[in-house]
Structures are given as C-alpha cells and as structure tokens.
Design an enzyme around this catalytic site. Structure first.
Site, PDB file in Angstrom:
ATOM      1  N   ARG A 114     -13.057  -5.056   9.541  1.00 45.43           N
ATOM      2  CA  ARG A 114     -13.053  -3.908  10.437  1.00 45.43           C
ATOM      3  C   ARG A 114     -14.352  -3.150  10.123  1.00 45.43           C
ATOM      4  NH1 ARG A 114      -7.734  -0.193  10.250  1.00 45.43           N
ATOM      5  NH2 ARG A 114      -8.784   0.513   8.384  1.00 45.43           N
ATOM      6  N   HIS A 145     -10.488  -2.195   1.898  1.00 44.78           N
ATOM      7  CA  HIS A 145      -9.133  -2.011   2.415  1.00 44.78           C
ATOM      8  C   HIS A 145      -8.459  -3.372   2.467  1.00 44.78           C
ATOM      9  CE1 HIS A 145      -6.100   0.430   4.164  1.00 44.78           C
ATOM     10  NE2 HIS A 145      -6.185  -0.041   5.402  1.00 44.78           N
ATOM     11  N   MET A 187       9.058  12.929  30.251  1.00 42.83           N
ATOM     12  CA  MET A 187       7.950  13.472  29.466  1.00 42.83           C
ATOM     13  C   MET A 187       8.435  14.592  28.535  1.00 42.83           C
ATOM     14  SD  MET A 187       4.308  15.001  30.770  1.00 42.83           S
ATOM     15  CE  MET A 187       3.738  13.564  31.634  1.00 42.83           C
TER      16      MET A 187
HETATM   17  C1  LIG Z   1      -4.675   4.979   6.903  1.00 48.89           C
HETATM   18  C2  LIG Z   1      -5.386   4.425   5.782  1.00 48.89           C
HETATM   19  C3  LIG Z   1      -4.824   4.443   4.491  1.00 48.89           C
HETATM   20  C4  LIG Z   1      -3.421   4.921   4.207  1.00 48.89           C
HETATM   21  O1  LIG Z   1      -2.512   3.869   4.401  1.00 48.89           O
HETATM   22  P1  LIG Z   1      -0.973   4.031   4.083  1.00 48.89           P
HETATM   23  O2  LIG Z   1      -0.428   2.675   4.321  1.00 48.89           O
HETATM   24  O3  LIG Z   1      -0.420   5.040   5.012  1.00 48.89           O
HETATM   25  O4  LIG Z   1      -0.852   4.437   2.674  1.00 48.89           O
HETATM   26  C5  LIG Z   1      -5.609   4.005   3.446  1.00 48.89           C
HETATM   27  N1  LIG Z   1      -6.867   3.546   3.658  1.00 48.89           N
HETATM   28  C6  LIG Z   1      -7.420   3.477   4.888  1.00 48.89           C
HETATM   29  C7  LIG Z   1      -8.798   2.960   5.033  1.00 48.89           C
HETATM   30  C8  LIG Z   1      -6.703   3.903   5.986  1.00 48.89           C
HETATM   31  O5  LIG Z   1      -7.255   3.827   7.187  1.00 48.89           O
END
Ligand SMILES: *Cc1c(COP(=O)(O)O)cnc(C)c1O
Length: 709
Positions: free
Chosen positions: A466, A494, A648
């Site tokens: 991403r 991530h 709505m």
């Molecule tokens: C939203 C997000 C998180 C948080 O994820 P959770 O599963 O809600 O703990 C962590 N890192 C990134 C990059 C995110 O976009």
C-alpha cells in the site's frame, strides 16, 4: 454533553455552602470579644480558604486544557457577569445612601471598582472570578500547565507581597505597589490572586489528581497549621496590609480540594446555588439584622454579641438563600440525554483496555493510540481527552486534518499522520507539530523541497503493498535521512495478514518482519542510527507479541473490540467494548396485517403488529443492509427486529413481543440492555462487514456522552 447527576462531587457542593458562611464570619467577626486571637484565626486564616476554594471549584468545572471550543468559558463568563450586574443593582441603593456617587474622581473610581475592587465590598469576588478564569484559560490553552503554573505563581507572589507580606516588599518594591494600588485597592483580585486557583482546579481535573484521603487529610492539617503560623507571625511582625493572600494558601487549598474530591455521588445542586446567594446577600442580612434588632429591643444579643450577630445574619441569609436556591429552575444533567440518539463512551472500559494492553506490551514499548476516523466512531475529542489523561502520549491519525483537530483539542505528544498529506501543507504540519509519514522516496523529495523542518516517520513496504518505500531499496530509505529538513523520528511497516492464524499467514508475517529488520540493519551498516520502529497493530500485538518494537499502533484493542465476533487470537486479554449506541423510541404504532412499513413496500405485516419508530438511520451509521428483519435492537432487555427498510434518519422495529414498549424508551443499538448484549462486531457481521467499517461510519450526528470516572 455532561455526566449524570450521580457522577457529582457532593462534598464539594456542600463545602461551597460552608464556605459561604465562612465569608459571613469574616464580615461579622463572631469571636472578636471572646478571643481576639481565636477570631483572627477564624476570620483571617481559616475562613480565607473560602474564596480560593470557590475559584478552584470554578476552575475544576470550567477551565480545561481539553476543549473543542471556548463555550464552557463563555458560559461561565456570561453567568458571572450577569450575577455581578444583578448584585450591583441590588446594592445600588445602599451605595447611593452611603454617598458613593459624590466623590471627585467618579468615573475612574467606578471603572476601578467594577473591574477590581467590586461595586460593593464583598463583590470583588465576581470580577476576580471572571478575570481569573479568562487568564487561566488563556495560559493553559496557549502555553500548557507548566507555564500556566509559572505565570500564575509569579502573579500570586506579587499578590502576596502586596497583601499579608507587604512590609517585606515595601522597601524595595514600594514604588511598584504604589502604582498597583492606584489601579486596585488590594491585590487579591482577578489578576494576582485568582488565576493560580483556577489553574490548580483545572489541573486537578485534567491530570486526574486523586490523592489518597489520608494524604490529603494530613496535607491539609499540616498546611493549615503552617498557614496559621504564618498569619500569626505576620501579625506579630506587623507586615500585613491585609490578611487574604498567604504563602501556604495554595497548598492548603490543594489538599482541602483533594480531600473533598474523594467523595463521589449525587450532586447537591441546590447547595451550589445557595452558596452563591448567601455570598451575595449576606451584607443585606447584616443591614437587616441591625434594622430589626433595635425595634425588637435585641440590639445586644443580635448585633453587639459576636456569636449572636453571626448566627442572626447566618439565619436570615439561610432563610432567604436556601428556599430561593431550591426554587431555582434546575437544568438536570439527565436533560442532556433527552437527545433522539447518541453514543456513550465508557471511559472505565477505555482505561481498562489501555491497562490490559500495556501489560502485554514488552517493557520499553510505547502504546500509540490510533484515533483516526473519529476514534473509530467513539468521538475523537472525548476519546483523546480521556486517553491523554491515562498517560497516552503517542497518537496516530489518518489525515493532517484529524491531527489538527487533536491539537486544537489540546492533545500533547507526538501525532503521526499515517496517510498522505499534500506537501503544500508542510508549514501547517510544522506549526502543529504533526509527524508526517513518508509514503515514498519521491514524496520525501517533495517534502524536502518545501524547506520546512518536519518530523517524519518512514513507512517501509514489506508486503502490504500500500504505502511505503520498498524494504529492499536501502538507497531510497537512507536517502530520506539525507534531507536536512526532514527529522526522522520513526520507521514502520504494516502487517497484511496478522489477523489470520494459518501457516501461510504466519510465514508471511514472519517474512514481513524479516524484511523490515533487514531494512533497519541496512541502514545501520550505512552508519545511520535507526529511529524507534513499529510494526504491529491490534492483531499484530495479540498474535505476535514477540514482534513488538518501539511502539505498537493500537486502534481496535483500545476500543475493546476485534474485527469480527469470537475471533481467535494467541493472546486473549479481557478487552471491554467502550462504546454503546442508543436511540429513543419516538412512537409506537399498531400496523394492521398486510400493511407495509417504510419505503419500497418490501415489508408486509404478517399479522397485526406493534411497531416502534426509532429516530436513527443509516446517516447515523446504522447499516441499511439490516433492513427487513436482518438486524435487531434491544428494548427493555429483549430483541426487537428491524421491520421494513432502514431510512436515512429513522427505522422501524417490531415490538409486538415487547408489550410494554413505549415512546421515550431507550433502545440499545450497540451495547448491553439487561441480560441481552449486542456488540459492534456482531452488528458488523450481521451486515456483512467488519467492526472497523461499522464503527468508523457512526455519524457525527450522534453526540457523545461520556460515562465513567
Ligand atoms: C488503522 C491502522 C492501525 C490500527 O489498526 P487496528 O487494527 O485498529 O489496531 C495501525 N496501523 C496503521 C498503518 C493503520 O492504518
């Protein structure tokens, strides 16, 4: 929105009333003949806690670092100024009789009295409160507590040296005080004395100061003893101009307040109003006592005798103030719940989750609270404020706008913007101290070109594909460090499959981690010190706790839910959902067999049905997919299925089997009602999505009510 009536501080309410009678004592000197020293200790020491206590209470309830806007301050200012104006009018005849309007410097005199000295002797308290609150608010919001304490502490010292310690300062600062006393008679007002107590009160609330009661009791006793000693010593030295401002007074007020704060329960609203009325009218009662004593032949016992005078004045005041206070229209806290539909944030659950998560995080790893998308629908402001009070100092949001909101609310600490922000906003990012994610090396170049000093975290793509610089592009990663205006304070990746528990997911996650570590090592071989790293979100932490690095970015876990019901994770901490959604039944109607409900005519009553209309719809985030019996809400501890199409702003539920369902009932859309519980993951699953989507779509039309301590 406010808390419930039962979340009040009854001891503080009641002590306000007690304090008001302390002020009566100051103006009636009950012990003067019996024991002059005793009277001095009562009226010039103990009773002097009253006004600082009032200031602290107002600071506690009105002034805060965390606010969406200045509404609370303005309503306090409006109320104070209105009461002041009314009180001024009440005392106008007395002032006229006393020849107030005959002096030569009338206009400057009036201005000075209105602002600082009060339009009648005791009324100085009101302008002092108005000015003190504004000064404290501005300092706390603009410069934060350390500065607010430093500045108001310095002002307080100036006040002290112009009051009870005057002779100590006079030789050096006589000229300065000469000027001050042109402006105001005394230094006890809104500039010098009041602000520190407002700051102290606000601080006790914002920092959630909860002293163990033996400590407060001991602290209060000791500081009161020292303050008494201070006052007696000053009296012996003859240093004082007045006995209002003492060196030990703030500490003493702090412990007293801490002690009273421990007692929680139903608010005693009438005591608050009564305290103010007692304060304002007691000089009238002094006049009345005198006027009545002579014709009654009671001048001796009611005026000349100290205790008698005090009791007479107190009695007259109480007889007027208490009934009046009880009669005042009261805006009940419950009123705020008269909304059509709302969210409830359970701060105890939030705190519980934060503690539980911190326990499973390895030491040295910091919790970064993810509060994007309106804190997953929990209310960004309310959630962030509560989390910050729990010591959260690292934040993640999706956009620069969300970060800007957090700063506006008063949130400290590092705020990481996880998503893309236009480099044209670099100045704003800098000004708001937001940390921007470097989403690619090309993007780093564009940020660098702005020349603005920016904190950044580098996102590394290890397989999510991403955002991020590819893990094996060591050149590009190192290149970010070469931009002089980009200060790299973090580096993260991530995980794509951390919620899954099969072998493929396990291997993939391990591989992502390996790639990330390799990127870090590559940096270090190039002689670049790697910044704090982070890799996990909620599932990463629960399924791979051993992968924790400098931070974990937790969203879902803080809110006490997972993406779907009954999901299995390696660690299974006891997380508690922090959010409920409620709606009030607008009406209940009978629908004859065969009639439809709502748009589209898909629903036909299979028999005579009883239908309740709820004023909540898909614009509030209730999934339209749950139309026609696919979902339900809880009402009176039972399930009421959705009937017809969700609109709505409205929806219909079938309450045929809940015979006592009535307009005004509160339906639970998410949360617990009696033995029934309907969780966000369940509701999400019913509507074919995950918790994250359901929660993030809860609309801002649902106000947030904060529950818990
Ligand atoms: C939203 C997000 C998180 C948080 O994820 P959770 O599963 O809600 O703990 C962590 N890192 C990134 C990059 C995110 O976009």
């Amino acid at each position: 929105m406010r808390e419930r009536d039962s979340d009040g501080y009854p001891a503080i309410d009641v002590f306000r009333l007690v304090s008001a009678f302390f002020v009566v004592a100051i103006h009636t000197s009950p012990l003067a003949e019996l024991t002059p020293t005793g009277d001095f200790v009562l009226t010039s020491v103990i009773a002097r806690l009253a006004v600082p206590f009032f200031f602290m209470t107002s600071g506690f309830f009105t002034v805060t670092r965390y606010a969406k806007d200045a509404k609370a301050l303005w309503s306090f200012e409006k109320r104070t100024v209105t009461v002041y104006a009314a009180a001024t009018l009440i005392y106008l005849p007395v002032n006229i009789r006393n020849g107030y309007f005959k002096g030569p410097w009338l206009l400057p005199e009036i201005i000075r009295d209105i602002l600082f000295d009060g339009t009648f002797y005791h009324l100085w308290y009101l302008p002092a409160a108005a000015i003190g609150a504004a000064v404290a608010w501005a300092l706390i919001r603009k410069a934060d507590y350390p500065w607010a304490f430093a500045v108001t502490g310095a002002l307080y010292l100036v006040g002290l040296l112009g009051d009870s310690w005057f002779k100590a300062a006079e030789p050096v600062m006589g000229g300065f005080y000469g000027l001050v006393f042109q402006l105001m008679d005394r230094t006890r007002g809104g500039i010098f004395m009041a602000p520190i107590f407002f700051v102290l009160g606000a601080y006790m609330k914002d920092a959630r100061i909860r002293l163990p009661w033996p400590l407060s009791a001991l602290g209060f006793t000791l500081t009161l003893a020292i303050m008494t000693g201070e006052a007696l010593e000053l009296r012996a030295l003859g240093w004082a101009r007045f006995y209002t401002v003492y060196l030990t007074l703030p500490a003493c007020a702090f412990f007293l307040f801490g002690l009273l704060l421990r007692i929680r329960g139903r608010r005693v609203r009438w005591a608050r109003s009564a305290a103010l009325i007692v304060y304002i009218i007691h000089p009238m009662a002094i006049i009345a006592a005198r006027a009545m004593a002579r014709p009654l032949g009671l001048w001796g016992p009611l005026v000349e005798s100290g205790p008698g005078h005090f009791l007479a004045v107190s009695l007259i005041t109480a007889l007027v103030a208490i009934p009046l206070a009880l009669m005042l229209p009261r805006h009940k806290a419950g009123d705020t719940l008269r909304g059509r539909a709302w969210r409830e944030l359970d701060t105890d659950a939030l705190e519980h989750n934060v503690n539980v998560l911190r326990q499973i995080m390895p030491s040295g790893c910091e919790l970064m609270a993810v509060v994007k998308a309106n804190a997953y629908g929990h209310g960004e402001f309310e959630t962030a404020r509560e989390l910050e009070k729990m010591g959260v100092r690292a934040w993640a949001v999706a956009t620069a706008d969300e970060g800007a909101e957090l700063r506006k609310y008063g949130v400290h600490g590092e705020i990481l913007v996880l998503g893309y922000s236009d480099p044209g906003r670099a100045r704003e990012l800098h000004r708001l101290r937001l940390t921007q994610t470097v989403v690619s090396s090309e993007y780093a170049g564009r940020l660098a070109q702005t020349g603005v000093r920016l904190r950044v975290h580098i996102k590394i793509d290890t397989g999510m594909h991403r955002l991020g610089i590819s893990w094996d592009d060591a050149e590009a990663i190192a290149g970010v460090f070469a931009h002089k205006n980009l200060i790299v304070t973090g580096m993260y990746t991530h995980l794509a499959l951390s919620e899954l528990r099969d072998n493929t997911a396990y291997d993939y996650t391990r591989e992502q981690r390996r790639r990330f570590r390799e990127a870090v090592t590559d940096l270090e071989t190039r002689g670049i010190k790697a910044p704090p790293a982070h890799i996990q979100s909620t599932y990463g932490l629960l399924n791979y706790p051993e992968l924790s690095e400098g931070y974990v970015r937790v969203g879902l876990g803080i809110y006490g839910v997972l993406s779907a019901p009954n999901e299995s994770t390696v660690l299974t901490p006891d997380l508690r959902p922090a959010l409920s959604v409620k709606a009030r039944v607008a009406l209940v109607r009978a629908v004859p067999e065969g009639e439809g409900v709502g748009y589209g005519g898909k629903y036909r009553a299979p028999g005579p049905r009883k239908i309740a209309i709820l004023p909540i719809g898909y614009a509030d985030g209730f999934p339209r997919q749950l139309s026609g019996g696919k979902g339900y809400v809880l009402l009176r501890g039972r399930r009421a299925p959705v009937a017809g199409a969700v609109c709505m702003d409205q929806m219909a539920v079938d309450v045929t089997d809940i015979p006592d369902a009535a307009p005004g009932d509160v339906a639970t859309v998410i949360g617990r009602d009696g033995d029934e519980i309907l969780t966000a993951p369940e509701l999400a699953e019913m509507s074919g999505t995950i918790t994250n989507e359901l929660l993030s779509r809860l609309g801002p039309r649902l106000p947030v009510v904060v529950r818990g301590n």
